[in-house]
Structure formats: structure tokens, C-alpha cells
Scaffold this motif. Structure first.
Motif, short mmCIF file in Angstrom:
data_model
loop_
_atom_site.label_atom_id
_atom_site.label_comp_id
_atom_site.label_asym_id
_atom_site.label_seq_id
_atom_site.Cartn_x
_atom_site.Cartn_y
_atom_site.Cartn_z
N UNK A 83 52.60 10.57 -4.49
CA UNK A 83 52.20 10.43 -5.89
C UNK A 83 51.74 11.76 -6.49
N UNK A 84 51.87 12.85 -5.72
CA UNK A 84 51.49 14.19 -6.20
C UNK A 84 50.05 14.23 -6.67
N UNK A 85 49.15 13.64 -5.86
CA UNK A 85 47.74 13.56 -6.22
C UNK A 85 46.92 14.59 -5.49
N UNK A 86 45.87 15.06 -6.15
CA UNK A 86 44.91 15.95 -5.52
C UNK A 86 43.51 15.55 -5.99
N UNK A 97 42.70 7.76 0.84
CA UNK A 97 44.14 7.66 0.65
C UNK A 97 44.85 8.48 1.72
N UNK A 98 45.81 7.89 2.45
CA UNK A 98 46.54 8.63 3.48
C UNK A 98 47.27 9.83 2.88
N UNK A 99 47.50 10.83 3.74
CA UNK A 99 48.14 12.07 3.29
C UNK A 99 49.51 11.81 2.68
N UNK A 119 40.32 13.01 -0.81
CA UNK A 119 41.30 11.95 -1.07
C UNK A 119 40.69 10.56 -1.10
N UNK A 120 39.38 10.47 -1.32
CA UNK A 120 38.73 9.16 -1.33
C UNK A 120 38.83 8.52 -2.72
N UNK A 121 38.76 7.20 -2.71
CA UNK A 121 38.88 6.42 -3.93
C UNK A 121 37.84 5.32 -3.89
N UNK A 122 37.00 5.23 -4.92
CA UNK A 122 36.04 4.14 -5.02
C UNK A 122 36.75 2.91 -5.58
N UNK A 123 36.62 1.78 -4.89
CA UNK A 123 37.31 0.57 -5.33
C UNK A 123 36.74 0.08 -6.65
N UNK A 126 54.86 12.90 9.00
CA UNK A 126 54.99 11.47 8.73
C UNK A 126 54.84 10.67 10.01
N UNK A 127 54.28 9.45 9.88
CA UNK A 127 54.12 8.56 11.02
C UNK A 127 55.48 8.12 11.53
N UNK A 128 55.64 8.06 12.87
CA UNK A 128 56.91 7.64 13.46
C UNK A 128 57.27 6.22 13.02
N UNK A 129 56.27 5.35 12.93
CA UNK A 129 56.48 4.00 12.41
C UNK A 129 56.14 4.03 10.92
#
Length: 259
Positions: A175-178, A167-169, A211-215, A11-14
Motif C-alpha cells: 500500500x506504499x505506506x510509511x 502492519x506486516x512489512x 508501522x503500528x495502527x490503533x484500532x 516475502x513469506x514462503x507461504x
């Protein structure tokens, strides 16, 4: 949709988590440690090896409050011209640490609170509000509170060629997505809401390889095709829904300012 991985990403520190109210049952394991829920680690930006400082409730003597050590140090350095007195105060407090696998290594006071026998039940409550992030642990009473999570997180990913975003990791994990999973899509104005739960007749958007998503077409505007254009991506987790919200108004506003 796949089951959520038991091994969250780093996870990102911020943390991108902007709001949270959550309750989790917690149990001391055979090794004397309790496992921090992944949502709590996400909200506080915690990874194995990270430190927390612990505050003992002097009145009740039955609760510990934990805050991110690195976040408090960053805050002191950014806020004060001479931060050392504030840093020194943090260094003098009892410390806890995140172990591999998400275990919580406690200071002596915490070990007394959680007990040294496995199976002792605790309650963890976590909050993120007005920029502050913390969680508390106290012994559970007979009315054990069931797990409940209200959480919002925000990213602003760059819009890629083909009007796609990656989509970030942490979003995929939350969201439990693959790859290949489909989300129900509703659009209005310059926003789209993508829900994990689907119903018959819903318009679907698929998670593509990597993990890409077309808008969705309804939220695509010429401004999103410009190099460096960004879109606001919000994650919502609650008992009622698990969803993504894509908002293209950020790029539209920046394009208007530029013109």
C-alpha cells in the motif's frame, strides 16, 4: 502517501495472498533477464535464490508457465505417504530462479521464448485461485495489454496492548505506506475499511511509528484485550481501490466459544 519502494521486503514462503488476477507488461533487460513484478513475487512467496519450475506449452510453443518449486515440494510431502516419485518428477522439470533484484533467470527454453535481445516485450499473467499459484509469460502482440492488478491478501496479527496492531512489512510495501501516513476510515458492525485514497471530511487513522495502527473504537470489543487475541487484516488492491479491511469478528467468535 509515499511511492512504492522498488525493493520489496522478503516475502513469506507461504504467501498471505489468497486471490489474484493480474497482467503486467514485461521487458527483457540488457542482461537477458526480465524483472518479476513485486506483486507476483508476493503472491508466490518468491525471494532472491528461490526456484521455480517451468512448463513449456507444447501446443502453442509460445508460452511458459511458472510455479513455485518449494510450494510444489511441500505439497507433495504433505499429500503423499511416499512422496519421492512426485518429488522426482518436479526435479526433472526445467528450472528458473529469482536473481537479486527480482530478475528471472530462465531455463534454455525460456531464453528462446523471451529472446536474447534487450527490449523485447512480453506479457506476464499471474493467478492465485483455489490454493493454486502460477504465472505465465508469452510474447506480447501488437495490442500490448496495460498493467492491471486484482489482489487480496490476509493476515491475522495479534492485537497488542493499547488495542494496536503492527502492519506486516509486505502490507506496508503493497500500500506504499510509511509512518505518519493517514488512511480514510469507515466502520460498520465489527469491521473497518481503511482506504489509501482520501476525500474531504473522511475520518482518518494514522500509521504510527513502527508501522503500528490503533484500532478504531467502533470495532474494539473486550475480547480484543485478552492475551493472544487476533484480528483479521485483509489487503485489497484493484484498479478501483487500495485498502485494508480490519475484522474483529474472529476474536469475538473465539471468545464466545471459550465462554
Amino acid at each position: 502517501m509515499s511511492a512504492r519502494s522498488e525493493s520489496p521486503p522478503l516475502f513469506a514462503a507461504e504467501s498471505p495472498v489468497t486471490a489474484m488476477r493480474a497482467v503486467f507488461p514485461l521487458t527483457v533487460g540488457g542482461d537477458g533477464m526480465a524483472i518479476l513484478p513485486g506483486e507476483v513475487r508476493w503472491a508466490l512467496g518468491l525471494n532472491p535464490g528461490d526456484l521455480l519450475f517451468a512448463e513449456w506449452d507444447e501446443e502453442s510453443r509460445s508460452q511458459l508457465t511458472f510455479r513455485s518449486y518449494s510450494e510444489r515440494l511441500r505439497s507433495a510431502v504433505d499429500t503423499f505417504d511416499v512422496p519421492w516419485p512426485w518429488v522426482e518428477e518436479v526435479l526433472e522439470r526445467p528450472m528458473a530462479a529469482v536473481a537479486p533484484g527480482g530478475g528471472l533467470m530462465l531455463p534454455r527454453a525460456g531464453a528462446v521464448l523471451l529472446g536474447d535481445q534487450p527490449g523485447i516485450r512480453q506479457t506476464l499473467r499471474a493467478w492465485v485461485e483455489r490454493g493454486q499459484r502460477w504465472f505465465t509469460v508469452n510474447q506480447a502482440d501488437e495490442r500490448q495489454v496495460p498493467e492491471e492488478v486484482f489482489l487480496e491478501a490476509r493476515h491475522t496479527p495479534v492485537v497488542e496492548p493499547g488495542l494496536r496492531v503492527t502492519l506486516p512489512a509486505d502490507v506496508l510495501w503493497a500500500l506504499s505506506l510509511k509512518d505518519g501516513d493517514a488512511l480514510a476510515c469507515e466502520t460498520r458492525l465489527a469491521t473497518a475499511v481503511l482506504r489509501v485514497e482520501r476525500r474531504a471530511g473522511d475520518r482518518l487513522v494514522e500509521v504510527e511509528p513502527g508501522g503500528k495502527l490503533t484500532l478504531p473504537d467502533a470495532i474494539c470489543f473486550p475480547a480484543l484485550s485478552k492475551p493472544g487475541a487476533r484480528i483479521t487484516l485483509e489487503v485489497i488492491l484493484s484498479p478501483a481501490e487500495a485498502s485494508l479491511r480490519l475484522d474483529s469478528r474472529l476474536s469475538l467468535a473465539l471468545a464466545l466459544v471459550a465462554d
